[in-house]
Every structure is written in C-alpha cells, then in structure tokens.
Design an enzyme around this catalytic site. Sequence first.
Site, PDB file in Angstrom:
ATOM      1  N   LYS A 135       0.827  -1.202   0.000  1.00  0.00           N
ATOM      2  CA  LYS A 135       0.000   0.000   0.000  1.00  0.00           C
ATOM      3  C   LYS A 135       0.862   1.253   0.000  1.00  0.00           C
ATOM      4  CE  LYS A 135      -1.614   1.712   3.739  1.00  0.00           C
ATOM      5  NZ  LYS A 135      -2.310   1.927   5.028  1.00  0.00           N
ATOM      6  N   ASP A 154      -5.939   1.369   0.756  1.00  0.00           N
ATOM      7  CA  ASP A 154      -6.078   1.777   2.155  1.00  0.00           C
ATOM      8  C   ASP A 154      -7.507   1.492   2.616  1.00  0.00           C
ATOM      9  OD1 ASP A 154      -7.694   3.755   1.128  1.00  0.00           O
ATOM     10  OD2 ASP A 154      -6.390   5.420   1.701  1.00  0.00           O
TER      11      ASP A 154
END
Length: 214
Positions: A135, A154
């Site tokens: 991420k 996220d």
Amino acid sequence: MSKNINEIKEIYNSIKNEIENRLNEFNKLWNDGNDKKIFAELIFCILTPQSKAKICWNAVENLMKKNLIDIDKEEILKELNGVRFKYKKAGYIYEVIKFFNDREKLAIKSLIKKFENVYEAREWLVSNIKGLGYKEASHFLRNIGMGEKIAILDRHILKNLKILNVIDEIPKCLSKKRYMDIENKMRRFAEEINIPLSHLDLLLWYKETGEVFK
C-alpha cells in the site's frame, strides 16, 4: 447499473478536473522535481499508515527544512507530533535516510529510473525500505507520477470496494497475493465503469474525505 455506481459516477463528473489537476501535479513532480522533493514523498508515505495525511505532510515539510544528511532519530521524532506510532516511524525515516546517504545522497529518482516498470519498482521498495508495504509503496509511486497501473488499497478504498461489490469482504490483513488479487479486481472494475484506475483511487478517497489531497 447500481445506485452506488451511479453515485460515484456523478461524483466523478463533478470533480474530474480536480482529479486530473492533482495527477498532473504528481506527473510534474517526476518530470521536473529534484531528488529532495521525491524523497519528501517517500517520507510522507512512511508516515501515513493510520495517521491523518495533512498532519503527516506538515511533519514532512518541517523535516525537509533540516539537513537530512546529518539528522538523528531524536531530531526526526521532534517533528512527528500527531503522527501515530511516531517512535517506530522515526526509526524507519532514519534508516531510509541512512540507506540513501550511504549511496548517492538521497538520489532516489535515479534509482527508480533503473526499473523497467512500476511493478518492479514497487517490489524493490517493499523489499528494501523498512516501513513500506504494498500500500505505502503504491502510494509513493502514485505521488511521483507512476500510479496509472497500481492501486493504493487503504481502508477508504477497501471500504468502498466492498460497497461497490468489487470485493466480498474487507481483509484483516493484506498478503502480497491478496493485495494483487484485489488490485486486479479494482483494475477490471475501473475498466467496466470507464474510469481510469488512478482516477478511481482519488475519487473514492474524495468520497470518504471530501477532498482530493495526496
């Protein structure tokens, strides 16, 4: 077409220009920015997990006013007010500064240029930079103009992918395999609704936060 998809398409039509302007800023950073500006984005993405983006960016701006070549952990820590897990993240930042200082004085741009594609660059970042998972590495690459083919998974994005029935559930943890699987699903969904993947990321972020930031 479902109500939820209609909703995001309406939002997209209203903020498309804003999204394009932000992505152009990211692209400009890669084309015109120096290593220090790109390094600032790397620090930002190390700080952001479970912390508010604007607080993290304020910390980055304060850090970049300092001489990073000789900075120590305590000096880094002083600038991380409001950032969650600041002791651990101060250590990550210290390590990444040392990592690049030992090479070519924060010359991260030239390093990224060596990779054939964004996926190779992301793998290298995850494997070599403490504090970066898929991420965070994706976030960094997007913020320096390399985000057209990758997703930043996220909590905001995952929540909306579930609402849109792109995924069945929000995973408690994201292994590499799980991350790639969801990224591919998001990519296919973006194609189906005719919104570029990089736009969809900022669109869903806007839906949750009310702004297009970083």
